[in-house]
Design a protein around this motif. Sequence first.
Motif, mmCIF file in Angstrom:
data_model
loop_
_atom_site.group_PDB
_atom_site.id
_atom_site.type_symbol
_atom_site.label_atom_id
_atom_site.label_comp_id
_atom_site.label_asym_id
_atom_site.label_seq_id
_atom_site.Cartn_x
_atom_site.Cartn_y
_atom_site.Cartn_z
ATOM 1 N N GLU A 39 32.888 16.842 -37.355
ATOM 2 C CA GLU A 39 32.365 18.206 -37.341
ATOM 3 C C GLU A 39 32.732 18.896 -38.650
ATOM 4 N N ILE A 40 31.738 19.470 -39.296
ATOM 5 C CA ILE A 40 31.985 20.155 -40.561
ATOM 6 C C ILE A 40 32.625 21.518 -40.279
ATOM 7 N N PRO A 41 33.734 21.813 -40.943
ATOM 8 C CA PRO A 41 34.394 23.111 -40.717
ATOM 9 C C PRO A 41 33.494 24.282 -41.114
ATOM 10 N N LEU A 42 33.656 25.374 -40.411
ATOM 11 C CA LEU A 42 32.836 26.557 -40.650
ATOM 12 C C LEU A 42 32.920 27.025 -42.101
ATOM 13 N N HIS A 43 34.108 27.016 -42.683
ATOM 14 C CA HIS A 43 34.228 27.515 -44.055
ATOM 15 C C HIS A 43 33.430 26.656 -45.041
ATOM 16 N N LEU A 44 33.267 25.372 -44.746
ATOM 17 C CA LEU A 44 32.446 24.520 -45.607
ATOM 18 C C LEU A 44 30.961 24.773 -45.368
ATOM 19 N N MET A 45 30.581 25.057 -44.137
ATOM 20 C CA MET A 45 29.180 25.406 -43.848
ATOM 21 C C MET A 45 28.811 26.694 -44.581
ATOM 22 N N VAL A 46 29.726 27.639 -44.612
ATOM 23 C CA VAL A 46 29.480 28.894 -45.319
ATOM 24 C C VAL A 46 29.321 28.635 -46.814
ATOM 25 N N ARG A 47 30.166 27.779 -47.371
ATOM 26 C CA ARG A 47 30.042 27.442 -48.804
ATOM 27 C C ARG A 47 28.708 26.782 -49.097
ATOM 28 N N LEU A 48 28.292 25.858 -48.223
ATOM 29 C CA LEU A 48 26.994 25.196 -48.416
ATOM 30 C C LEU A 48 25.844 26.191 -48.305
ATOM 31 N N ALA A 49 25.921 27.096 -47.354
ATOM 32 C CA ALA A 49 24.869 28.100 -47.193
ATOM 33 C C ALA A 49 24.754 28.963 -48.443
ATOM 34 N N ARG A 50 25.876 29.335 -49.008
ATOM 35 C CA ARG A 50 25.847 30.125 -50.246
ATOM 36 C C ARG A 50 25.290 29.297 -51.399
ATOM 37 N N TYR A 51 25.697 28.056 -51.476
ATOM 38 C CA TYR A 51 25.237 27.164 -52.546
ATOM 39 C C TYR A 51 23.716 26.981 -52.495
#
Length: 70
Positions: A39-51
Motif C-alpha cells: 500500500e502506497i503511503p498517503l504522503h507519497l500519493m500526495v507527492r505524486l498528485a502534485r507532481y
Amino acid sequence: MKLRIRDIREDRDLTQKQIADYLMCDQSLYSKYEREEREIPLHLMVRLARYYRVSVDYLAGLTNTKTPYP
C-alpha cells in the motif's frame, strides 16, 4: 478500485526509477506500489498528485476527473 499510478507514469514516458528517485524510495518498492503488492503511503500519493498535477482521488481511481482541488 485500481490505482492509476502506473498508467499516468507510462503516459508521460517516465520510468519507475525516475519516479522512485522523486519519491526518494527504492525502485523495487515503487514497483510494488504500482502492482498494489504494498500500500502506497498517503504522503507519497500526495507527492505524486502534485507532481502529475492531478487529484489524489484520480490517482486512487475514485474519480475520472484529473483536476486537483483548489
